[in-house]
Design a protein around this motif. Structure first.
Motif, short mmCIF file in Angstrom:
data_model
loop_
_atom_site.label_atom_id
_atom_site.label_comp_id
_atom_site.label_asym_id
_atom_site.label_seq_id
_atom_site.Cartn_x
_atom_site.Cartn_y
_atom_site.Cartn_z
N GLY A 256 -21.72 -26.90 -22.31
CA GLY A 256 -21.94 -25.46 -22.46
C GLY A 256 -23.25 -25.15 -23.13
N LEU A 257 -23.58 -25.89 -24.20
CA LEU A 257 -24.85 -25.68 -24.88
C LEU A 257 -26.03 -26.00 -23.97
CD1 LEU A 257 -24.02 -27.22 -28.38
CD2 LEU A 257 -23.94 -24.82 -27.69
N ALA A 258 -25.89 -27.03 -23.16
CA ALA A 258 -26.95 -27.38 -22.21
C ALA A 258 -27.16 -26.26 -21.20
CB ALA A 258 -26.60 -28.68 -21.51
N SER A 282 -28.07 -11.00 -20.61
CA SER A 282 -28.27 -12.31 -21.24
C SER A 282 -27.20 -12.59 -22.28
CB SER A 282 -29.65 -12.36 -21.90
OG SER A 282 -30.68 -12.21 -20.95
N LEU A 283 -26.89 -11.58 -23.10
CA LEU A 283 -25.86 -11.74 -24.13
C LEU A 283 -24.51 -12.05 -23.50
CD1 LEU A 283 -24.98 -11.57 -27.09
CD2 LEU A 283 -24.77 -9.08 -26.81
N ALA A 284 -24.19 -11.35 -22.42
CA ALA A 284 -22.90 -11.58 -21.75
C ALA A 284 -22.83 -12.98 -21.14
CB ALA A 284 -22.70 -10.52 -20.67
N VAL A 285 -23.94 -13.44 -20.55
CA VAL A 285 -23.95 -14.77 -19.93
C VAL A 285 -23.76 -15.86 -21.00
CG1 VAL A 285 -25.39 -16.46 -18.72
CG2 VAL A 285 -25.32 -14.08 -17.95
N VAL A 286 -24.50 -15.74 -22.11
CA VAL A 286 -24.38 -16.74 -23.18
C VAL A 286 -22.98 -16.75 -23.76
CG1 VAL A 286 -25.18 -17.37 -25.50
CG2 VAL A 286 -26.83 -16.65 -23.76
N THR A 291 -17.75 -19.35 -24.47
CA THR A 291 -16.30 -19.13 -24.50
C THR A 291 -15.58 -20.03 -23.52
OG1 THR A 291 -16.65 -16.81 -25.13
CG2 THR A 291 -14.49 -17.40 -24.22
N VAL A 292 -16.10 -20.15 -22.31
CA VAL A 292 -15.46 -20.98 -21.29
C VAL A 292 -15.47 -22.45 -21.72
CG1 VAL A 292 -15.67 -21.85 -18.93
CG2 VAL A 292 -15.91 -19.41 -19.39
N SER A 293 -16.59 -22.93 -22.25
CA SER A 293 -16.67 -24.34 -22.66
C SER A 293 -15.71 -24.63 -23.81
CB SER A 293 -18.10 -24.70 -23.05
OG SER A 293 -18.51 -23.95 -24.18
N SER A 297 -12.34 -26.96 -23.44
CA SER A 297 -12.25 -28.11 -24.36
C SER A 297 -10.92 -28.14 -25.08
CB SER A 297 -13.40 -28.06 -25.38
OG SER A 297 -14.65 -28.18 -24.76
N LEU A 298 -10.51 -26.99 -25.60
CA LEU A 298 -9.25 -26.94 -26.34
C LEU A 298 -8.05 -27.18 -25.43
CD1 LEU A 298 -9.96 -23.95 -28.77
CD2 LEU A 298 -10.15 -26.40 -29.22
N ARG A 299 -8.13 -26.72 -24.20
CA ARG A 299 -7.03 -26.98 -23.26
C ARG A 299 -6.95 -28.45 -22.89
NH1 ARG A 299 -6.60 -23.16 -18.15
NH2 ARG A 299 -4.83 -24.59 -17.92
#
Length: 371
Positions: A256-258, A282-286, A291-293, A297-299
């Motif tokens: 996600g960070l990448a 840009s804010l929404a995309v970041v 959030t998705v990553s 990960s937690l799932r």
């Protein structure tokens, strides 16, 4: 964006005051638990969000969105710092009660170095517009490299920084509380805690090389770049103690960070010659990428609890015994031991003669003190 000098002074003053409060609250070495870390994390996030609200109210929605975009990028990339810190502390077996002092000093250094990098970046952008192509290409390359090396981690044992430090700086092989320097037999020595601090500071400088161009991709305002960095960094210590035992669960966060770095690199390229992507997008995309990553990960690691990183079977450093610490000389003292010893002998020669038993007792006491 017109920012008066008094606002700069007020922000810097607030940061200094909060750092002083944090240092006072943690003046005694103790293990920071999850609850304490969560409270402090909430405090720092609240300050960061409140400052963004002030920017939105004082300078308008566009600058407010630029601040929040930069703050979210810096806060997200800072999680990678937390993972590296956990690896360093685990490898060097740094006692948990001493870790806050190292991170506090590390954050101080990070604020100074990032301030220098931000000023340098602003000057470069102002005088050499082509530097934006370099920043964008660097962000794209860094994001691609992070995806390729997502399963690779820092190996402190092979750190050139640590090797150089141990080669040129005399140091002990044991931790002496929260001390960075000690004096033994008249010789000033660094403790392993200072070596760990230097390694953490260097790694933060490396991370700043990625994060500073990333935030310049969403805002050109130096005030917003600095404040977003500062408020994101101030909460790093609390974030570390909150997440250090959970890093094994964020399996997709590095991807996600990448993707965030790749996205801001693309945005910077498009902004130069083609089209300006609104800050809100840009804010929404970041926010969506992060959030998705995190959710994925937690799932994927559902059911896994807190787990510390495994420490080496034979850590390179140990904790000094009480006797070893008590035998140390004061770090800051005037004069050399030999000078003081000669002065003591002159004083003894001038004193009235005493019984042999008394003289022997005094000599033994002085020898014990010198040792």
């Amino acid at each position: 964006m017109d920012v008066p000098f008094w606002i700069w002074a007020a922000v810097l003053g607030f940061i200094v005051v909060m750092l002083a409060v944090d240092l006072f609250a943690h003046r005694h070495a103790h293990v920071i638990g999850v609850r304490e870390a969560a409270v402090w994390s909430g405090v720092w996030v609240a300050f960061g969000v409140a400052f963004g609200a002030l920017v939105w109210w004082g300078w308008g929605a566009e600058f407010g969105q630029q601040y929040f975009a930069g703050y979210l990028i810096e806060k997200s990339l800072a999680v990678d710092n937390v993972f590296v810190w956990a690896i360093i502390f685990s490898y060097f077996a740094v006692p948990r009660e001493y870790q806050h002092r190292v991170l506090f000093l590390g954050v101080l250094g990070a604020l100074v170095f990032r301030g220098i990098f931000i000023a340098a970046g602003a000057v470069l952008i102002q005088n050499f517009s082509w530097i934006l192509y370099v920043f964008a290409a660097f962000l794209l390359y860094t994001g691609w490299r992070m995806i390729r090396q997502r399963n690779e981690h820092l190996n402190p044992e092979q750190s050139m920084v640590l090797r150089g430090f141990r080669r040129f700086v005399p140091m002990t092989d044991a931790y002496h509380g929260q001390k960075l320097l000690v004096r033994r037999n008249g010789v000033l020595l660094a403790t392993p805690l200072l070596a760990v601090l230097v390694l953490i500071e260097v790694t933060d400088i490396v991370f700043a090389v990625d994060s500073i161009p990333a935030i310049f991709a969403v805002t050109d305002e130096v005030f917003l770049v600095f404040t977003a960095n500062a408020f994101a960094i101030l909460g790093l210590r609390a974030m570390y103690f909150l997440l250090a035992d959970l890093i094994h669960r964020f399996v997709y966060l590095k991807i996600g960070l990448a993707l965030v770095l790749i996205w801001v690199g693309i945005k910077m390229l498009l902004k130069i010659d083609i089209v300006y992507i609104p800050t809100g997008i840009s804010l929404a995309v970041v926010a969506t990428i992060i959030t998705v990553s995190v959710v994925l990960s937690l799932r994927a690691t559902r059911g896994q609890g807190r787990r510390s990183l495994p420490a080496p079977a034979r850590p390179p450093f140990r904790v000094a015994t009480a006797e070893e610490s008590a035998a140390l000389d004061p770090v800051w003292r005037r004069g050399r031991p030999a000078v003081r010893e000669r002065a003591g002998r002159v004083h003894d020669d001038a004193a009235p003669a005493r019984s042999g038993a008394e003289d022997g007792s005094r000599t033994g006491a002085r020898d014990d003190h010198d040792r």
